[in-house]
Design a protein around this motif. Structure first.
Motif, PDB file in Angstrom:
ATOM      1  N   LEU B 132      -1.020   0.860 -11.945  1.00  0.00           N
ATOM      2  CA  LEU B 132       0.292   1.528 -12.032  1.00  0.00           C
ATOM      3  C   LEU B 132       0.827   1.500 -13.459  1.00  0.00           C
ATOM      4  O   LEU B 132       1.294   2.512 -13.986  1.00  0.00           O
ATOM      5  CB  LEU B 132       1.292   0.820 -11.103  1.00  0.00           C
ATOM      6  CG  LEU B 132       1.236   1.178  -9.623  1.00  0.00           C
ATOM      7  CD1 LEU B 132       2.165   0.247  -8.834  1.00  0.00           C
ATOM      8  CD2 LEU B 132       1.633   2.626  -9.384  1.00  0.00           C
ATOM      9  N   GLU B 133       0.705   0.340 -14.086  1.00  0.00           N
ATOM     10  CA  GLU B 133       1.260   0.195 -15.432  1.00  0.00           C
ATOM     11  C   GLU B 133       0.402   0.932 -16.464  1.00  0.00           C
ATOM     12  O   GLU B 133       0.917   1.545 -17.404  1.00  0.00           O
ATOM     13  CB  GLU B 133       1.383  -1.289 -15.790  1.00  0.00           C
ATOM     14  CG  GLU B 133       2.308  -1.505 -16.974  1.00  0.00           C
ATOM     15  CD  GLU B 133       2.456  -2.979 -17.319  1.00  0.00           C
ATOM     16  OE1 GLU B 133       1.912  -3.825 -16.569  1.00  0.00           O
ATOM     17  OE2 GLU B 133       3.089  -3.261 -18.340  1.00  0.00           O
ATOM     18  N   LEU B 137       2.921   4.743 -14.120  1.00  0.00           N
ATOM     19  CA  LEU B 137       3.482   5.338 -12.907  1.00  0.00           C
ATOM     20  C   LEU B 137       4.656   4.491 -12.425  1.00  0.00           C
ATOM     21  O   LEU B 137       4.618   3.259 -12.503  1.00  0.00           O
ATOM     22  CB  LEU B 137       2.416   5.413 -11.809  1.00  0.00           C
ATOM     23  CG  LEU B 137       1.115   6.102 -12.218  1.00  0.00           C
ATOM     24  CD1 LEU B 137       0.124   6.102 -11.057  1.00  0.00           C
ATOM     25  CD2 LEU B 137       1.366   7.529 -12.686  1.00  0.00           C
ATOM     26  N   GLU B 138       5.668   5.179 -11.934  1.00  0.00           N
ATOM     27  CA  GLU B 138       6.849   4.460 -11.441  1.00  0.00           C
ATOM     28  C   GLU B 138       6.744   4.292  -9.927  1.00  0.00           C
ATOM     29  O   GLU B 138       6.596   5.285  -9.194  1.00  0.00           O
ATOM     30  CB  GLU B 138       8.115   5.251 -11.796  1.00  0.00           C
ATOM     31  CG  GLU B 138       9.390   4.485 -11.431  1.00  0.00           C
ATOM     32  CD  GLU B 138      10.635   5.321 -11.670  1.00  0.00           C
ATOM     33  OE1 GLU B 138      11.709   4.934 -11.164  1.00  0.00           O
ATOM     34  OE2 GLU B 138      10.531   6.372 -12.332  1.00  0.00           O
ATOM     35  N   LEU B 139       6.805   3.066  -9.515  1.00  0.00           N
ATOM     36  CA  LEU B 139       6.736   2.780  -8.072  1.00  0.00           C
ATOM     37  C   LEU B 139       8.106   3.094  -7.470  1.00  0.00           C
ATOM     38  O   LEU B 139       9.100   2.439  -7.792  1.00  0.00           O
ATOM     39  CB  LEU B 139       6.369   1.308  -7.877  1.00  0.00           C
ATOM     40  CG  LEU B 139       5.887   0.891  -6.498  1.00  0.00           C
ATOM     41  CD1 LEU B 139       4.575   1.588  -6.128  1.00  0.00           C
ATOM     42  CD2 LEU B 139       5.693  -0.626  -6.441  1.00  0.00           C
ATOM     43  N   ASN B 144       3.111  -3.097  -5.245  1.00  0.00           N
ATOM     44  CA  ASN B 144       1.846  -2.939  -5.973  1.00  0.00           C
ATOM     45  C   ASN B 144       0.729  -3.685  -5.214  1.00  0.00           C
ATOM     46  O   ASN B 144       0.996  -4.427  -4.262  1.00  0.00           O
ATOM     47  CB  ASN B 144       2.021  -3.505  -7.388  1.00  0.00           C
ATOM     48  CG  ASN B 144       0.900  -3.072  -8.332  1.00  0.00           C
ATOM     49  OD1 ASN B 144      -0.001  -2.321  -7.940  1.00  0.00           O
ATOM     50  ND2 ASN B 144       0.959  -3.546  -9.562  1.00  0.00           N
ATOM     51  N   ILE B 165      -1.894   3.158  -2.599  1.00  0.00           N
ATOM     52  CA  ILE B 165      -0.567   3.599  -3.076  1.00  0.00           C
ATOM     53  C   ILE B 165      -0.687   5.100  -3.347  1.00  0.00           C
ATOM     54  O   ILE B 165      -1.638   5.533  -4.020  1.00  0.00           O
ATOM     55  CB  ILE B 165      -0.151   2.860  -4.366  1.00  0.00           C
ATOM     56  CG1 ILE B 165      -0.205   1.341  -4.147  1.00  0.00           C
ATOM     57  CG2 ILE B 165       1.243   3.290  -4.814  1.00  0.00           C
ATOM     58  CD1 ILE B 165       0.042   0.528  -5.410  1.00  0.00           C
ATOM     59  N   SER B 167       0.890   9.133  -4.243  1.00  0.00           N
ATOM     60  CA  SER B 167       1.914   9.878  -5.006  1.00  0.00           C
ATOM     61  C   SER B 167       2.955  10.413  -4.028  1.00  0.00           C
ATOM     62  O   SER B 167       2.691  10.557  -2.825  1.00  0.00           O
ATOM     63  CB  SER B 167       1.281  11.034  -5.773  1.00  0.00           C
ATOM     64  OG  SER B 167       0.813  12.024  -4.880  1.00  0.00           O
ATOM     65  N   GLN B 168       4.105  10.709  -4.555  1.00  0.00           N
ATOM     66  CA  GLN B 168       5.169  11.265  -3.707  1.00  0.00           C
ATOM     67  C   GLN B 168       4.700  12.549  -3.025  1.00  0.00           C
ATOM     68  O   GLN B 168       4.987  12.788  -1.845  1.00  0.00           O
ATOM     69  CB  GLN B 168       6.413  11.530  -4.560  1.00  0.00           C
ATOM     70  CG  GLN B 168       7.635  11.969  -3.775  1.00  0.00           C
ATOM     71  CD  GLN B 168       8.215  10.825  -2.948  1.00  0.00           C
ATOM     72  OE1 GLN B 168       8.648   9.816  -3.481  1.00  0.00           O
ATOM     73  NE2 GLN B 168       8.208  10.986  -1.626  1.00  0.00           N
ATOM     74  N   GLY B 199       2.660   1.640  -0.945  1.00  0.00           N
ATOM     75  CA  GLY B 199       3.630   2.046  -1.955  1.00  0.00           C
ATOM     76  C   GLY B 199       3.533   3.527  -2.267  1.00  0.00           C
ATOM     77  O   GLY B 199       2.565   4.199  -1.895  1.00  0.00           O
ATOM     78  N   TYR B 201       4.243   6.128  -5.653  1.00  0.00           N
ATOM     79  CA  TYR B 201       4.648   6.318  -7.062  1.00  0.00           C
ATOM     80  C   TYR B 201       5.126   7.752  -7.259  1.00  0.00           C
ATOM     81  O   TYR B 201       4.873   8.627  -6.429  1.00  0.00           O
ATOM     82  CB  TYR B 201       3.523   5.947  -8.034  1.00  0.00           C
ATOM     83  CG  TYR B 201       2.208   6.666  -7.813  1.00  0.00           C
ATOM     84  CD1 TYR B 201       1.189   6.084  -7.090  1.00  0.00           C
ATOM     85  CD2 TYR B 201       1.985   7.938  -8.366  1.00  0.00           C
ATOM     86  CE1 TYR B 201      -0.019   6.741  -6.890  1.00  0.00           C
ATOM     87  CE2 TYR B 201       0.787   8.593  -8.179  1.00  0.00           C
ATOM     88  CZ  TYR B 201      -0.220   7.999  -7.432  1.00  0.00           C
ATOM     89  OH  TYR B 201      -1.408   8.645  -7.239  1.00  0.00           O
ATOM     90  N   ASP B 202       5.780   7.957  -8.405  1.00  0.00           N
ATOM     91  CA  ASP B 202       6.454   9.245  -8.617  1.00  0.00           C
ATOM     92  C   ASP B 202       5.485  10.416  -8.707  1.00  0.00           C
ATOM     93  O   ASP B 202       5.553  11.365  -7.936  1.00  0.00           O
ATOM     94  CB  ASP B 202       7.356   9.181  -9.858  1.00  0.00           C
ATOM     95  CG  ASP B 202       6.635   8.646 -11.083  1.00  0.00           C
ATOM     96  OD1 ASP B 202       5.489   8.170 -10.943  1.00  0.00           O
ATOM     97  OD2 ASP B 202       7.204   8.684 -12.184  1.00  0.00           O
TER      98      ASP B 202
END
Lengths: 240, 405
Positions: B132-133, B137-139, B144, B165, B167-168, B199, B201-202
């Motif tokens: 993610l980092e 990417l914004e959770l 995570n 996880i 994507s939106q 999760g 992410y955006d």
């Protein structure tokens, strides 16, 4: 109507200075028919150009219809040309792509008249010169004499008070020249002031007055050159 | 516009030059509108956000040729070393990069009863808990990965991840009603290979720029050990990418049991992926510039020739009372009429060309507003192009009317 005082015109290039007109004084009364004669290069056309506000004099005073027009800007000179002066050119200067009606209409459009006013004036003028039935003809479909009559119609359509004719019969045979001259005389009889530049002494002698320009100077009245021409009327005394 | 009637009739009597220039204008409108549309489409594609911190991200690909090396351990060593390089914000293993042209696509099922034709396709990125980092990417929901959720894929051990996880965009596709976190999805039809969404992410694009579902992506906690190829995504602090890339490459090159195949910043990768689109944009931009330039010059040429031919006529108009402004207007109106005729034909041409390009090459339909904008631009071009010859005409002296030559 037309008053020129000490009018000079000098054309300058890097090498030479040509004096086309030299301190010319001339006065034309309203309603006169004045012929301007002179040899080639004498300054006739320069005089005509200045009289018709086609170019400016180098010095001197020029009053047209009581207004000093010597120093007017281009826009005002254009307006006076359009409203007060009618031009007849030696080679007719009709616009070849326009029919007769559109040709006669050209100065009226710049006058800003309405469509109805213009149509009436165009019709009347083409009728006057005997070409009312040929409004949609192109100039190339007419004889030289007919083209000059169209040019006269164009010159008169805006009802100018002052008509300038530059060798109006120069490109016509004698029969057509006679007809055009007769038309100009009729127009003059209606009250339009005419100044006509011509080489033809016979035509010059049919004018009220005859002014001779030589080396840029207007000379005194010229006596009738052709023995067959009627002597000038009394009012035709040049004020030179 | 007071001369429009006579000008129109006059043009009808001088057809050839008028038709040629009108056709040129028509061609210009047809090509320019379609070219501008294609440029716009391609540029919009290129400008789409990948989801990454693009200017601070790089990718590294190495190829292990010594089969005796413990690849799993090498991953751990590499990542530990890279993360220790000054300026590195995050590093993660991956098997693909967004918009790189090469990746891993899979299907997900939000219901165990779903059949294969009801699946939701997505782009998969195999990462660790630093993914993610590293991808920036914004959770937006959930959590995570944890280290114990990591699995390894190899010929010897085909472990499958239990969590992912998404994507939106993928979450919305799987569960349009929302609340995808903690839901179970299946990697195969008929309820096989269940995984839990932990999760959301955006946004991140998948590997294929032309994909219809480019925004449907997911991260899975796994490392791929197939074939010896090892790939890392590294995100640096702003302004530190060049130094980080040099240091990481130097480290990776020390190991003699592999070769470093690719060390590439993400902007470079993106421009490589879009190289054809970028070339197309440049080419079509050049076509537009050249075509409008040639058309403008054509208009100037025709008007210049026309003025030269009609000097006496213009002088006569001036003698009859036309002001300089009237003469300029005359040529502007004349050009406006010619341009309008060309644009009328060009309008049909533009629509026809677009229809052809769309049916043959699927470029899409030109939005209608392109046409009036293109027409206005060419009207403006025509008026500007004719201004110089028109001003020259306006300077013709009225005394020319009485000259015999």
């Amino acid at each position: 109507m037309l008053k020129m005082s000490n009018i000079s015109k000098i054309y300058r290039t890097e090498l030479v200075e040509t004096h086309a007109l030299r301190e010319l004084d001339l006065h034309v009364e309203e309603g006169e028919f004045v012929a301007v004669t002179g040899p080639s290069g004498s300054g006739k056309t320069t005089f005509l150009n200045i009289a018709g506000l086609l170019e400016s004099s180098t010095s001197g005073l020029y009053e047209l219809d009581g207004v000093d027009v010597s120093q007017l800007n281009d826009r005002k000179r254009s307006r006076i040309r359009n409203e007060k002066v009618g031009f007849i050119f030696q080679s007719f200067n009709l616009i070849p792509d326009l029919n007769l009606a559109d040709n006669v209409d050209v100065p009226l459009r710049y006058r800003g008249w309405s469509g109805a006013e213009r149509r009436k004036a165009v019709g009347d003028m083409l009728d006057l010169v005997g070409l009312g039935s040929r409004q949609n003809y192109l100039p190339s479909q007419l004889s030289g004499g007919q083209q000059q009559r169209v040019a006269i119609a164009r010159a008169l359509a805006g009802k100018p008070r002052f008509l300038l004719a530059d060798e109006p019969t120069g490109n016509l045979d004698s029969e057509m020249a006679g007809a055009v001259m007769k038309l100009l005389e009729d127009i003059n009889a209606e009250g339009t002031t005419i100044v006509m530049v011509t080489h033809d002494p016979d035509l010059a002698n049919r004018a009220d007055r005859n002014i001779h320009i030589l080396d840029g100077r207007a000379s005194d009245v010229i006596p009738a050159i052709s023995p067959n021409v009627t002597p000038l009327p009394e009012r035709g005394v040049a004020r030179v | 516009m007071k001369d429009i009637g006579p000008i129109f009739r006059s043009l009808l009597r001088n057809k050839l030059g008028v038709i040629l220039i009108a056709l040129q204008i028509a061609l210009t409108l047809a090509i320019v509108t379609n070219a501008a549309f294609i440029i716009s489409e391609r540029s919009a594609d290129i400008a789409r956000p990948s989801g990454l911190d693009e200017s601070n991200t790089a990718m590294f690909i190495t190829n292990l040729f010594d089969s005796n090396v413990d690849q799993r351990q090498l991953y751990r060593d590499d990542l530990e070393a890279i993360r220790a390089i000054p300026g590195v914000l995050a590093a993660a293993p991956t098997q693909s990069m967004p918009i790189s042209g090469s990746g891993w696509g899979e299907d997900l099922y939000s219901n165990p009863e779903m059949q294969s034709n009801e699946s939701v396709n997505f782009g998969k990125f195999m990462v660790d808990e630093h993914g993610l980092e590293a991808f920036d990417l914004e959770l937006v929901a959930g959590r995570n990965f944890t280290p114990d959720e990591m699995v390894t894929r190899s010929f010897e051990a085909m472990e499958l991840p239990k969590v992912l996880i998404v994507s939106q965009a993928l979450a919305d596709s799987l569960f349009p009603d929302g609340d995808a976190v903690n839901k179970t999805v299946w990697d195969e039809p008929n309820g096989e290979q269940p995984m839990q969404i932990i999760g959301i992410y955006d946004h991140m694009q998948n590997a294929w720029p032309t994909s219809e579902n480019v925004n449907r992506t997911a991260l899975t906690p796994e490392i791929s050990l197939f074939g010896g190829q090892m790939m890392y995504v590294v995100r640096a602090e702003p302004g530190q990418l060049d130094q980080v890339m040099q240091a990481a490459e130097a480290y990776l090159s020390k190991n003699r049991s592999r070769i470093v195949e690719i060390v590439r910043s993400y902007p470079e990768q993106k421009s490589r992926t879009y190289s054809r689109d970028i070339a197309m944009v440049k080419l079509l931009s050049g076509v537009i510039v050249i075509l409008t330039g040639v058309t403008g010059l054509g208009i100037i040429g025709l008007a210049w020739f026309s003025v030269t031919q009609r000097r006496k006529q213009i002088g006569t108009r001036r003698a009859l009372g036309a002001t300089r402004g009237d003469i300029v207007r005359y040529f502007m109106v004349e050009n406006w009429l010619i341009t309008s005729a060309g644009l009328a034909v060009g309008l049909v041409g533009a629509v026809g060309l677009n229809w052809f390009l769309d049916t043959q090459y699927e470029v899409g339909r030109v939005p209608l507003w392109y046409l009036p904008v293109g027409m206005a631009a060419l009207w403006l071009l025509g008026q500007l192009a004719v201004l110089l010859p028109a001003r020259r005409a306006a300077n013709i002296p009225p005394a020319l009317a009485t000259r015999s030559v």
